[in-house]
Design an enzyme around this catalytic site. Sequence first.
Site, PDB file in Angstrom:
ATOM      1  N   ASP A 478       0.828  -1.213   0.000  1.00  0.00           N
ATOM      2  CA  ASP A 478       0.000   0.000   0.000  1.00  0.00           C
ATOM      3  C   ASP A 478       0.862   1.263   0.000  1.00  0.00           C
ATOM      4  O   ASP A 478       2.061   1.210   0.285  1.00  0.00           O
ATOM      5  CB  ASP A 478      -0.901  -0.024   1.249  1.00  0.00           C
ATOM      6  CG  ASP A 478      -2.285   0.539   0.974  1.00  0.00           C
ATOM      7  OD1 ASP A 478      -2.411   1.395   0.083  1.00  0.00           O
ATOM      8  OD2 ASP A 478      -3.240   0.119   1.669  1.00  0.00           O
ATOM      9  N   ASP A 548     -10.880   1.848  -3.185  1.00  0.00           N
ATOM     10  CA  ASP A 548     -11.460   1.505  -1.880  1.00  0.00           C
ATOM     11  C   ASP A 548     -12.979   1.530  -1.939  1.00  0.00           C
ATOM     12  O   ASP A 548     -13.646   1.165  -0.969  1.00  0.00           O
ATOM     13  CB  ASP A 548     -10.975   2.491  -0.807  1.00  0.00           C
ATOM     14  CG  ASP A 548      -9.614   2.091  -0.260  1.00  0.00           C
ATOM     15  OD1 ASP A 548      -9.181   0.957  -0.519  1.00  0.00           O
ATOM     16  OD2 ASP A 548      -8.983   2.916   0.421  1.00  0.00           O
TER      17      ASP A 548
HETATM   18  C1  GLA Z   1      -5.854   1.651   2.004  1.00  0.00           C
HETATM   19  C2  GLA Z   1      -6.233   0.461   1.147  1.00  0.00           C
HETATM   20  C3  GLA Z   1      -7.262  -0.364   1.872  1.00  0.00           C
HETATM   21  C4  GLA Z   1      -6.726  -0.823   3.195  1.00  0.00           C
HETATM   22  C5  GLA Z   1      -6.290   0.381   4.006  1.00  0.00           C
HETATM   23  C6  GLA Z   1      -5.580  -0.039   5.277  1.00  0.00           C
HETATM   24  O1  GLA Z   1      -6.888   2.554   2.092  1.00  0.00           O
HETATM   25  O2  GLA Z   1      -6.707   0.867  -0.094  1.00  0.00           O
HETATM   26  O3  GLA Z   1      -7.645  -1.473   1.088  1.00  0.00           O
HETATM   27  O4  GLA Z   1      -5.637  -1.681   2.974  1.00  0.00           O
HETATM   28  O5  GLA Z   1      -5.409   1.221   3.277  1.00  0.00           O
HETATM   29  O6  GLA Z   1      -5.171   1.025   6.030  1.00  0.00           O
END
Ligand code: GLA
Length: 721
Positions: A478, A548
Amino acid sequence: MSIVFDEQKRLFKLDTSDTSYVIGVYDEDYLLGLYYGAKIPDMHFDSFIKRAVAFSPANPVFGHNGFSPDTSPMEYSGPGAGDFRIAAIAVRNADGNNVTDLRYRAHRIYKGKQPIPGLPTTYAVSDDEAETLEIDVLDPVTGAMATLVYTVFCDQPVMTRSVRVTNTSDKTMYIERVFSLSLGLPTMDYDLLTFYGRHVKERTLERRPLAHGLQGVQSMRGVTSHEQNSATVLMRSGATEDFGEVYGFNLVYSGNFASLAECDTNGATRYLLGINPESFEWTLEPGDTFYAPEAVSVFTDKGLGEMSRIFHRFYNNNLIRGKYKTAKRPLLINSWEAAYFDFDSEKLIDFAKAAKDLGIELLVMDDGWFGKRNDDHSSLGDWYVNEDKLVGGLGRLVKSVNDAGVKFGIWYEPEMISPDSDLFRAHPDWHVHVPSRVPMQSRWQYVLDVSREDVRDNIWQQMYKVLSENNIEYLKWDFNRSITDAGSALLPPERQKEFHHRFILGTYDLMNRLVTTFPNILFEGCSGGGGRFDPAILAFSPQIWTSDNTDPIERLTIQFGTSICYPASTMGAHVSACSRTGYETKGNVAMWGTFGYELDPRKLTEEEKTIVRRQVADYHKYYDLIRSGELYRIVSPFENPYYAAWEIVSADKSEMLFTFVCAHGIDGSQRMIRFKGLDPDREYTCEQDGETYSGAFLMHAGLNLTGKANSDGESYTLYFK
Ligand code: GLA
């Protein structure tokens, strides 16, 4: 031969399966870009070279012969030497000016395609698949030399381009800009198609006609960004999904980019794609070479849909690598939306057991397993297990999950550091910052300065320990903030503007360590959803979390937008517990991507479990079709607010999966659907109604699908074989 040099005319012709690109060497060794488009057999470009000249400076050698860099189709042009359009390159020399005037010196043609040191690229599967031309252009006054690299793919209408700059002088020089791709088109009757967005609303299509002057998109966030994507399309005015001339471009890069078009007073267009010069400068000592990233360029005269399919095939065959280029990827469930930070070993083991019962193959433990991270305020950089949560350690958890018959995956955000972390307390100068300023925080975190090798080594050692001691089969990488306060404590003041590019090189070094040390780990890119969805990340990870936003109706525009340049095999897509639509539609939409789940499997009702089991079976049934099939967009949610439809046809045209989603119910509206991409002479039987149709009938007459899925959020699929 794909690349030829006509010595008499001094013309290069670079052919792919369906396109030609022509470069000329004019008097005084000026390099000219004469043509890019549908394949042509012959070259008569004399009339293209000199264009209307008024008030234009000319090289005194020419007298008044009519040639001026101001109006001629310069292939790769710098400032201050008679061309006033936006410069592809600018090198400031020891005298302090940045006049850059590059002239042809030499060229080489060879089979295959070379990698670029430190940067991810596409590749030729065999040397016979591609041919490369390198042209050296030199500024004889300063000694700045650029090598323009063009690779053509013989069986695909794809070219790649890159540039390297070498200091052949004995004095230091400074690259102020170096675009990877500069393209001249003789007219400006094109629309610019770009992809704007934000977190949870990635890659919204925006189409606008080119106008005189400068236009384009960029990222200044240090990362590809949610806000704009480096994928850019030029569509001939009037071109559509299925018809017309389309140029598609993308940059194999994850940092600040600029994608710019300028239309001049003669109505010609210059298009540039590369590192954003706004935040860039590079010091080049005598003998040094700087490598700019690769750009990909596609042309078709068969519309936007065909351009997408060309990109999809090319990325699947010539960009994605490693085990999971071909190996079947396990069907996964991710803990994030199911638990956020609220989990412990027992909960995850329960998830695994419940997932196994549904046929799910891999459990991803998302954010929250390390340091003392119980929310997003702390612990990034402390990549050791929180044993309060994972009692008995990671080893016990992974073993229990494996014992339940489920593989185990993990989440990292390697390029970040929380101010509240042991790493920060030990190394208070390791975050990205500049002297005397309090750095900005975003999500309570700083960015870690991975331009530094010592920093990378530390993070890598921490990751290596966890990954080598445990049976981890998937990793989600990430990147959850933009870069501010761009500077590195180790760089001297005159090199601080190198930071952004050095940071990206550091990221690639880390990713490279991961994929070479752990080739069996399935690697998924991520950046607050789809904020780093670019071809460079795909050179390391075969899939990227698209957004997301897991609401299937919202996902329609996100996935349609993403699909313009990226294949289904790369689009991370999950069924979640979000409240809008039932599980059927969630599954139908996620099936267009990598497919997986993002929910608490213990909370599903018996009825929902039945649907999930059917989806799991469909995942296996359609796996090859979706990953290697050809996408045809039928009804775009950008054009139709009520419903969307798409189909995926196998490469041999023997099967097709059609998906229809009603976003907003509109009882009674007529829905005549004409299918695409089938073999007109073959017969297709629809699994759902048992009826057999010819491909010609389905494509030309179509089906009247009025009345099916009329309410908000309803959907269905039709499978033809
Ligand atoms: C980001 C990712 C999510 C999750 C969060 C965790 O927003 O896109 O899928 O992994 O971080 O903090």
